[in-house]
Design a protein around this motif. Structure first.
Motif, PDB file in Angstrom:
ATOM      1  N   GLU A 193      43.715  29.574  80.564  1.00 50.61           N
ATOM      2  CA  GLU A 193      43.592  30.323  81.797  1.00 50.61           C
ATOM      3  C   GLU A 193      42.235  29.988  82.419  1.00 50.61           C
ATOM      4  OE1 GLU A 193      44.108  34.300  80.447  1.00 50.61           O
ATOM      5  OE2 GLU A 193      42.092  34.466  79.583  1.00 50.61           O
ATOM      6  N   GLY A 220      47.814  31.074  81.850  1.00 49.14           N
ATOM      7  CA  GLY A 220      47.524  31.250  83.265  1.00 49.14           C
ATOM      8  C   GLY A 220      47.960  30.039  84.068  1.00 49.14           C
ATOM      9  N   TYR A 221      47.924  28.880  83.423  1.00 48.74           N
ATOM     10  CA  TYR A 221      48.351  27.624  84.042  1.00 48.74           C
ATOM     11  C   TYR A 221      48.549  26.628  82.916  1.00 48.74           C
ATOM     12  CZ  TYR A 221      43.680  25.839  83.086  1.00 48.74           C
ATOM     13  OH  TYR A 221      42.536  25.445  82.448  1.00 48.74           O
ATOM     14  N   ALA A 280      43.478  31.454  76.421  1.00 46.56           N
ATOM     15  CA  ALA A 280      44.240  32.668  76.701  1.00 46.56           C
ATOM     16  C   ALA A 280      44.219  33.576  75.470  1.00 46.56           C
ATOM     17  CB  ALA A 280      45.673  32.306  77.075  1.00 46.56           C
TER      18      ALA A 280
END
Length: 629
Positions: free
Chosen positions: A317, A350-351, A329
Motif C-alpha cells: 500500500e 492497496g495496489y 500492508a
C-alpha cells in the motif's frame, strides 16, 4: 526478421484479435490452478511446488512419482490453494481437487486445510489403487481471515504416480476474454524469453486471446530468433507494436488502450519484460478474475530473482502523507524464505505493481487510462484511483513471478526525479495534500542527501519538485524530454558516476579504511542530529582521509562524518566517490529553501490544476496523440 511474415500487423487491430476478444462459453468446471511439482527452470527450487515429506520421490513439472512408503504434499507456495482469498472475494463456495493416479497397491490421499494461524486439519481422505482418477472436495466457509488448502499423497503398498492435478470450481456463466500486454525497452532477449514462456505453456495460452508486445526500444525484440519461433506458435494471437519510448506507463497503457477499445469486459494482464515468468500464475490470476463478485484488479506477488525462494512482500500500500510507496500492508510477510515460512493470513492490498497485474476493462471504462507519468508511481496512482471508484486490488498468493531484487538497485540515479515528481502528483490527486508537512519532510530528505554528499541525488529531487509545481503541462510529451535532460544534468555531479573498485579516481587502495556505522540515532532526536551533521559538514569538522563504506552501512548519519567516502554501489559492481563540496551544498541549500517557500505557497493551486486536468490526461484522445494515432 520479416515482421509481415511472422508477426501480426503493427496497427494492433487485426480482425483475428478483435474476433477473439469476445466472451467465451464456460466449461462445466473452471480450472483455477494446476498441480505442478517443479518450477519453470532449474534456478527455482522444487520445494516451492511440492514437498517430499517422507521417503523417496521424483518430481517432474506435471508428474510426481512416489516410491513405496513415501509421502509428498503440496503445502508449498505454488502448491497451495488460496482458500481465504476465494471465500472473501469470489462467488465460489466449494472447490474440488482432482488428479490421475497410477498406483501399484494401496495409496492414501488427504485434502488438508489451514487457518489464519497456520494450524492444519484434515478435510477429506480417500484410498486409491490401480489406474484412474480421483477427486476430493471442500467447502469454502471457514477461511475469511486466512488459510489455504493442499493435498497429501502417501504410497502405502507400492509406488504411486500422480499427474493432471487440477483445482476446479463452479464456472461462471461465461468466460471473459483475456489478453497479455508486455512492455519492453532494449531488453530484447529478456522479452523474448518471457513471451516464449507464455507460448510454450499451451494449456495456459489456450485461455489467452491476444498477446501484445509493445516495443519502445532501438534493440528490437522482433530481431531475435526466439521471438520468431514464438510468433509462429502464437500466430494471430501475437500483436507486435513499436512506439516512441514513453516509459512503462506508456507501454502498459498501450495494451490497455488497445484491449479496452475492443471489449469493455476483457481481462488485461500487464507483465514486465525482464521477469522470470511462471505461466501458471497467469492462469491463476485470470481464473480468479473470472469468479470475483465484481470486476477486480488481480496482482501476482513478487519473488526475488536473485534469491528465488524469497517473497518480496505479501501485499503493498502507499502512504501519500509521506510520499512513500511499497509500504507493507497490514499482516504482510516480507523477505521471507517461502520454503521455511508461509503466509497464512489474508492480506488486503492497496495496489499491485505491474510486474504482473490483471486489470478488467471495466475499470478503464469508468476511470480512464493511466497518467502519462513515464514511469514510477503510474501503477500506484492507478490502483489508488481504481479503489476510490470502487474497484479493489487483490494480490493473490500462490501466484508469483520473479523480479529483480530491489535492494540490488542503487537509488542514486535519474529515476529519483520521476519518483518524487510522480508521488507528488499522486498525493495531489488522492490526499489532503498538507503542504506544510510535505515541505518539512522533503526538506529533511534533501538535507540528508546533502550531508551525505549526494549532491546529484539532492539536485534530482529538487528538479522533480520544481517540475511538479509547473503543473500538468510537464506530462504533455509523456516524459521523453525530461528523461534526456535529467540524465544530462546529473553529469555535473561526480558522485553520480560509478567506478570500478580497482580504479578509483584520486584514491589509492592504501588510502581506503573500512568504516562501519555505529548505533542509529534516537528517532526523537533525528532532526537535532541532522542539524549537527549539516553544521559539521559546513564548517569542515569532518574526519579527513578516505572512508570505505559498504552500501549497507551508508546511512546519512554515518557517511556525513567524513570528508571523503567511497561507497559500494548497491549493484555490487563498483563504487561511488563522495567528496565534501561546500559551494555545491550552499547552492543546493539556497535553492531548496526558495523551492519550499514556493511549494507552500503554490501547493493548493497546483493540486487543483492536476485534479482539473485528470480527465484529459487519462483520456483515450490524449494517449492517441502520444501514440501518434
Amino acid at each position: 526478421m520479416n515482421e509481415s511474415a511472422s508477426v501480426a500487423p503493427v496497427d494492433g487491430s487485426t480482425a483475428a484479435v478483435r474476433s477473439a476478444l469476445t466472451e467465451h462459453r464456460a466449461p462445466d468446471r473452471l480450472v483455477v490452478a494446476r498441480g505442478l511439482f517443479t518450477g519453470p527452470t532449474t534456478r527455482v527450487k522444487d520445494d516451492l511446488y511440492a514437498r517430499i515429506v517422507k521417503g523417496r520421490a521424483h518430481r517432474e513439472r506435471h508428474v510426481v512419482n512416489l516410491e513405496k512408503g513415501a509421502t509428498v504434499d503440496t503445502d508449498t507456495y505454488f502448491g497451495r490453494f488460496a482458500a481465504s482469498y476465494y471465500q472473501r472475494w469470489t462467488t465460489v463456495t466449494d472447490v474440488t481437487v482432482g488428479f490421475h493416479h497410477e498406483a501399484d497397491g494401496r495409496a492414501v490421499v488427504a485434502l488438508r486445510g489451514s487457518d489464519s494461524g497456520g494450524n492444519s486439519r484434515i478435510l477429506a481422505t480417500t484410498q486409491i489403487d490401480g489406474s484412474g482418477t480421483a477427486t476430493l472436495s471442500a467447502k469454502l466457509d471457514a477461511y475469511l481471515d486466512g488459510g489455504s488448502l493442499w493435498v497429501e499423497f502417501t504410497a502405502v503398498d507400492g509406488p504411486l504416480a500422480v499427474s493432471e492435478l487440477e483445482w476446479t470450481v463452479a464456472a461462471p456463466s461465461v468466460i471473459r476474454p483475456a489478453a497479455i500486454a508486455i512492455c519492453t525497452f532494449n531488453r530484447a532477449d529478456d522479452c523474448a524469453e518471457t513471451v516464449a514462456a507464455i507460448a510454450n505453456d499451451s494449456t495456459m495460452a489456450s485461455g489467452i486471446d491476444a498477446v501484445y508486445v509493445v516495443d519502445q526500444g532501438s534493440d528490437h525484440v522482433s530481431d531475435r530468433e526466439k521471438f520468431t519461433e514464438v510468433a509462429e506458435i502464437l500466430g494471430d494471437k501475437l500483436v507486435y507494436l513499436r512506439q516512441p519510448n514513453l516509459g512503462g506507463a506508456g507501454g502498459f497503457t498501450r495494451g490497455m488502450y488497445e484491449v479496452s477499445g475492443i471489449n469493455e469486459h476483457a481481462n488485461l494482464i500487464l507483465m514486465d519484460d525482464d521477469i522470470l515468468c511462471e505461466p501458471e500464475s497467469i492462469l491463476r490470476m485470470n481464473a480468479f478474475a473470472n469468479v470475483t463478485t465484481e470486476p477486480t484488479l488481480v496482482g501476482a506477488q513478487m519473488l526475488y530473482l536473485m534469491n528465488p525462494e524469497h517473497l518480496h512482500v505479501s501485499a503493498e500500500e502507499a502512504d501519500l502523507s509521506k510520499l512513500k510507496a511499497g509500504r507493507w500492508a497490514a499482516g504482510s510477510r516480507h523477505d521471507i524464505n517461502l520454503i521455511k515460512k508461509k503466509q497464512h493470513k489474508r492480506v488486503d492490498a492497496g495496489y499491485n505493481a505491474w510486474w504482473s497485474c490483471l486489470i478488467p476493462a471495466e475499470v478503464v471504462a469508468q476511470i480512464g487510462l493511466p497518467l502519462p507519468m513515464f514511469f514510477q508511481w503510474d501503477d500506484i496512482e492507478y490502483g489508488i484511483r481504481a479503489r476510490a471508484a470502487g474497484f479493489v486490488t487483490v494480490t493473490l498468493p500462490n501466484a508469483g513471478v520473479w523480479h529483480a531484487d530491489f535492494h540490488w538497485k542503487d537509488r542514486d540515479d535519474w529515476a529519483k526525479y520521476f519518483s518524487i515528481r510522480n508521488s507528488l502528483i499522486a498525493a495531489a490527486l488522492h490526499s489532503d495534500f498538507d503542504a506544510k508537512s510535505l515541505s518539512k519532510r522533503m526538506t529533511r530528505e534533501i538535507t540528508q542527501y546533502l550531508v551525505s554528499m549526494q549532491y546529484g541525488l539532492a539536485y534530482t529531487m529538487i528538479r522533480g519538485i520544481e517540475d511538479f509545481l509547473e503543473g500538468p503541462k510537464v506530462l504533455e510529451d509523456g516524459g521523453q524530454a525530461v528523461l534526456a535532460s535529467i540524465r544530462e544534468e546529473r553529469k555535473r555531479f561526480p558522485e553520480t558516476v560509478k567506478h570500478p573498485a580497482s580504479n578509483i579516481p584520486g584514491v589509492r587502495n592504501s588510502d581506503l579504511v573500512t568504516r562501519y556505522a555505529g548505533f542509529e540515532p534516537d528517532k526523537s532526536k533525528i532532526d537535532l542530529v541532522l542539524a549537527k551533521r549539516a553544521a559539521y559538514q559546513w564548517l569542515g569538522r569532518t574526519q579527513h582521509g578516505v572512508a570505505s563504506i559498504p552500501v549497507a552501512e551508508a546511512h546519512w548519519w554515518h557517511v556525513s562524518l567524513f570528508d571523503t567516502a567511497v561507497i559500494t554501489d548497491a549493484s555490487q559492481s563498483g563504487v561511488r566517490v563522495r567528496r565534501r563540496d561546500k559551494e555545491t551544498a550552499r547552492e543546493l541549500t539556497a535553492r531548496t529553501a526558495k523551492l519550499m517557500k514556493r511549494f507552500r505557497e503554490d501547493a493548493a493551486s497546483t493540486q487543483r490544476q492536476y485534479r482539473d486536468a485528470l480527465p484529459q490526461l487519462t483520456s483515450r484522445e490524449n494517449w492517441a496523440r502520444l501514440y501518434g494515432q
